[in-house]
Design a protein around this motif. Structure first.
Motif, PDB file in Angstrom:
ATOM      1  N   TRP A 246      20.040 -14.399  49.673  1.00  0.00           N
ATOM      2  CA  TRP A 246      20.362 -12.980  49.631  1.00  0.00           C
ATOM      3  C   TRP A 246      19.813 -12.276  50.867  1.00  0.00           C
ATOM      4  O   TRP A 246      20.507 -11.497  51.512  1.00  0.00           O
ATOM      5  CB  TRP A 246      19.791 -12.356  48.357  1.00  0.00           C
ATOM      6  CG  TRP A 246      20.224 -10.949  48.141  1.00  0.00           C
ATOM      7  CD1 TRP A 246      21.367 -10.527  47.542  1.00  0.00           C
ATOM      8  CD2 TRP A 246      19.537  -9.763  48.549  1.00  0.00           C
ATOM      9  NE1 TRP A 246      21.432  -9.164  47.534  1.00  0.00           N
ATOM     10  CE2 TRP A 246      20.319  -8.669  48.155  1.00  0.00           C
ATOM     11  CE3 TRP A 246      18.340  -9.529  49.203  1.00  0.00           C
ATOM     12  CZ2 TRP A 246      19.937  -7.359  48.388  1.00  0.00           C
ATOM     13  CZ3 TRP A 246      17.966  -8.211  49.446  1.00  0.00           C
ATOM     14  CH2 TRP A 246      18.755  -7.155  49.024  1.00  0.00           C
ATOM     15  N   VAL A 247      18.559 -12.547  51.199  1.00  0.00           N
ATOM     16  CA  VAL A 247      17.960 -11.893  52.360  1.00  0.00           C
ATOM     17  C   VAL A 247      18.615 -12.398  53.643  1.00  0.00           C
ATOM     18  O   VAL A 247      18.869 -11.624  54.569  1.00  0.00           O
ATOM     19  CB  VAL A 247      16.435 -12.104  52.396  1.00  0.00           C
ATOM     20  CG1 VAL A 247      15.837 -11.592  53.682  1.00  0.00           C
ATOM     21  CG2 VAL A 247      15.784 -11.419  51.212  1.00  0.00           C
ATOM     22  N   ARG A 248      18.917 -13.680  53.717  1.00  0.00           N
ATOM     23  CA  ARG A 248      19.581 -14.205  54.915  1.00  0.00           C
ATOM     24  C   ARG A 248      20.958 -13.574  55.116  1.00  0.00           C
ATOM     25  O   ARG A 248      21.402 -13.388  56.236  1.00  0.00           O
ATOM     26  CB  ARG A 248      19.700 -15.721  54.834  1.00  0.00           C
ATOM     27  CG  ARG A 248      18.424 -16.393  55.323  1.00  0.00           C
ATOM     28  CD  ARG A 248      18.628 -17.874  55.482  1.00  0.00           C
ATOM     29  NE  ARG A 248      17.914 -18.504  54.369  1.00  0.00           N
ATOM     30  CZ  ARG A 248      18.366 -19.504  53.654  1.00  0.00           C
ATOM     31  NH1 ARG A 248      19.532 -20.041  53.912  1.00  0.00           N
ATOM     32  NH2 ARG A 248      17.664 -19.998  52.667  1.00  0.00           N
ATOM     33  N   LYS A 249      21.614 -13.221  54.007  1.00  0.00           N
ATOM     34  CA  LYS A 249      22.930 -12.589  54.105  1.00  0.00           C
ATOM     35  C   LYS A 249      22.821 -11.190  54.726  1.00  0.00           C
ATOM     36  O   LYS A 249      23.633 -10.812  55.556  1.00  0.00           O
ATOM     37  CB  LYS A 249      23.553 -12.488  52.711  1.00  0.00           C
ATOM     38  CG  LYS A 249      24.879 -11.779  52.679  1.00  0.00           C
ATOM     39  CD  LYS A 249      25.411 -11.712  51.260  1.00  0.00           C
ATOM     40  CE  LYS A 249      26.693 -10.903  51.193  1.00  0.00           C
ATOM     41  NZ  LYS A 249      27.174 -10.750  49.822  1.00  0.00           N
ATOM     42  N   PHE A 250      21.810 -10.417  54.316  1.00  0.00           N
ATOM     43  CA  PHE A 250      21.677  -9.043  54.786  1.00  0.00           C
ATOM     44  C   PHE A 250      20.750  -8.901  55.994  1.00  0.00           C
ATOM     45  O   PHE A 250      20.650  -7.833  56.584  1.00  0.00           O
ATOM     46  CB  PHE A 250      21.191  -8.145  53.650  1.00  0.00           C
ATOM     47  CG  PHE A 250      22.225  -8.008  52.569  1.00  0.00           C
ATOM     48  CD1 PHE A 250      23.340  -7.218  52.754  1.00  0.00           C
ATOM     49  CD2 PHE A 250      22.095  -8.695  51.375  1.00  0.00           C
ATOM     50  CE1 PHE A 250      24.306  -7.103  51.772  1.00  0.00           C
ATOM     51  CE2 PHE A 250      23.049  -8.593  50.391  1.00  0.00           C
ATOM     52  CZ  PHE A 250      24.162  -7.787  50.587  1.00  0.00           C
ATOM     53  N   ASN A 251      20.041  -9.963  56.349  1.00  0.00           N
ATOM     54  CA  ASN A 251      19.166  -9.959  57.519  1.00  0.00           C
ATOM     55  C   ASN A 251      19.426 -11.242  58.316  1.00  0.00           C
ATOM     56  O   ASN A 251      18.562 -12.100  58.436  1.00  0.00           O
ATOM     57  CB  ASN A 251      17.700  -9.864  57.074  1.00  0.00           C
ATOM     58  CG  ASN A 251      16.749  -9.696  58.222  1.00  0.00           C
ATOM     59  OD1 ASN A 251      17.153  -9.429  59.344  1.00  0.00           O
ATOM     60  ND2 ASN A 251      15.467  -9.867  57.950  1.00  0.00           N
ATOM     61  N   PRO A 252      20.631 -11.386  58.886  1.00  0.00           N
ATOM     62  CA  PRO A 252      20.997 -12.657  59.518  1.00  0.00           C
ATOM     63  C   PRO A 252      20.177 -12.990  60.761  1.00  0.00           C
ATOM     64  O   PRO A 252      20.032 -14.157  61.107  1.00  0.00           O
ATOM     65  CB  PRO A 252      22.469 -12.465  59.865  1.00  0.00           C
ATOM     66  CG  PRO A 252      22.678 -11.008  59.928  1.00  0.00           C
ATOM     67  CD  PRO A 252      21.702 -10.409  58.962  1.00  0.00           C
ATOM     68  N   ARG A 253      19.612 -11.995  61.426  1.00  0.00           N
ATOM     69  CA  ARG A 253      18.853 -12.266  62.650  1.00  0.00           C
ATOM     70  C   ARG A 253      17.351 -12.370  62.390  1.00  0.00           C
ATOM     71  O   ARG A 253      16.566 -12.413  63.331  1.00  0.00           O
ATOM     72  CB  ARG A 253      19.129 -11.169  63.666  1.00  0.00           C
ATOM     73  CG  ARG A 253      20.580 -11.179  64.117  1.00  0.00           C
ATOM     74  CD  ARG A 253      20.789 -10.228  65.270  1.00  0.00           C
ATOM     75  NE  ARG A 253      22.190 -10.227  65.632  1.00  0.00           N
ATOM     76  CZ  ARG A 253      22.924  -9.133  65.752  1.00  0.00           C
ATOM     77  NH1 ARG A 253      22.393  -7.956  65.554  1.00  0.00           N
ATOM     78  NH2 ARG A 253      24.190  -9.227  66.079  1.00  0.00           N
ATOM     79  N   ASN A 254      16.949 -12.379  61.138  1.00  0.00           N
ATOM     80  CA  ASN A 254      15.535 -12.512  60.747  1.00  0.00           C
ATOM     81  C   ASN A 254      14.629 -11.475  61.397  1.00  0.00           C
ATOM     82  O   ASN A 254      13.580 -11.794  61.940  1.00  0.00           O
ATOM     83  CB  ASN A 254      15.007 -13.912  61.067  1.00  0.00           C
ATOM     84  CG  ASN A 254      15.142 -14.825  59.880  1.00  0.00           C
ATOM     85  OD1 ASN A 254      15.343 -14.365  58.762  1.00  0.00           O
ATOM     86  ND2 ASN A 254      15.039 -16.104  60.107  1.00  0.00           N
ATOM     87  N   HIS A 255      15.021 -10.227  61.320  1.00  0.00           N
ATOM     88  CA  HIS A 255      14.161  -9.162  61.818  1.00  0.00           C
ATOM     89  C   HIS A 255      12.941  -9.055  60.910  1.00  0.00           C
ATOM     90  O   HIS A 255      13.029  -9.211  59.696  1.00  0.00           O
ATOM     91  CB  HIS A 255      14.895  -7.821  61.841  1.00  0.00           C
ATOM     92  CG  HIS A 255      16.026  -7.790  62.810  1.00  0.00           C
ATOM     93  ND1 HIS A 255      15.836  -7.855  64.165  1.00  0.00           N
ATOM     94  CD2 HIS A 255      17.362  -7.703  62.618  1.00  0.00           C
ATOM     95  CE1 HIS A 255      17.003  -7.804  64.772  1.00  0.00           C
ATOM     96  NE2 HIS A 255      17.949  -7.719  63.852  1.00  0.00           N
ATOM     97  N   ALA A 256      11.807  -8.782  61.490  1.00  0.00           N
ATOM     98  CA  ALA A 256      10.583  -8.601  60.705  1.00  0.00           C
ATOM     99  C   ALA A 256      10.707  -7.320  59.876  1.00  0.00           C
ATOM    100  O   ALA A 256      11.447  -6.403  60.229  1.00  0.00           O
ATOM    101  CB  ALA A 256       9.382  -8.513  61.626  1.00  0.00           C
ATOM    102  N   ALA A 257       9.999  -7.281  58.785  1.00  0.00           N
ATOM    103  CA  ALA A 257      10.027  -6.108  57.914  1.00  0.00           C
ATOM    104  C   ALA A 257       8.615  -5.589  57.730  1.00  0.00           C
ATOM    105  O   ALA A 257       7.646  -6.333  57.771  1.00  0.00           O
ATOM    106  CB  ALA A 257      10.624  -6.476  56.561  1.00  0.00           C
TER     107      ALA A 257
END
Length: 87
Positions: free
Chosen positions: A51-62
């Motif tokens: 789910w997170v990979r779908k909405f954060n495909p470039r792996n931005h830090a949070a």
């Protein structure tokens, strides 16, 4: 002449807003936000889910913050203390 519906509605809105803000202030007066901390997508398990990979495909830090509320030990339920002692 009696007050109009608009006048009554505005008065009710004002009173409800005041009591809503006062209630929120009283309810959260012992709550504090901790310092924001940054999570590394490469090591945090949350970032490995599909789910997170779908909405954060470039792996931005949070960045996350936590709301902490301190309570007295006498207010903690006994079963929660026992559960924490058992691990």
């Amino acid at each position: 002449m009696p007050p109009s519906f608009t006048s009554k509605a505005l008065q009710a809105t004002g009173v409800l807003t005041f009591f809503g803000l006062a209630s929120f202030t009283v309810w959260t007066k012992h709550s504090r936000f901790s310092t924001p901390r940054e999570f590394n997508p490469a090591t945090d398990a949350l970032f490995q889910s599909e789910w997170v990979r779908k909405f954060n495909p470039r792996n931005h830090a949070a960045t996350y913050d936590e709301c902490v509320r301190r309570i007295g030990l006498q207010k903690v339920r006994a079963e929660l203390v026992e559960d924490a002692q058992r691990g």
